[in-house]
Design a protein around this motif. Structure first.
Motif: not given
Length: 70
Positions: A25-29, A37-42, A46-51, A53-59
């Motif tokens: 997921l990190a690679y795709r994002a 890992s830090e994001v997933e553990n709260g 994160l910025s809206i841009t990073k969020l 990127q993650i949503a796009t990578a997760l489709d």
């Protein structure tokens, strides 16, 4: 529960449901696995841009990552 924790939990649940490792997921994002890992553990705000990127990578729609927040 704060918003960062909710988002992190939702990212992890979605990632697991799609059978992706953190590394994949990190690679795709386009980010480092330790950052994800830090994001997933709260622990990371994160910025809206990073969020996005993650949503796009997760489709998924970015709003799906807010599910469960009051």
């Amino acid at each position: 529960m704060d918003i960062c924790t909710v988002i992190g939990i939702n990212i992890r649940k979605t990632r697991n449901s799609k059978k992706l490792s953190q590394e994949e997921l990190a690679y795709r994002a386009g980010m480092d696995r330790s950052y994800l890992s830090e994001v997933e553990n709260g622990r990371k705000r994160l910025s809206i841009t990073k969020l996005d990127q993650i949503a796009t990578a997760l489709d998924v729609k970015i709003t799906q990552l807010f599910t469960g927040y009051k």
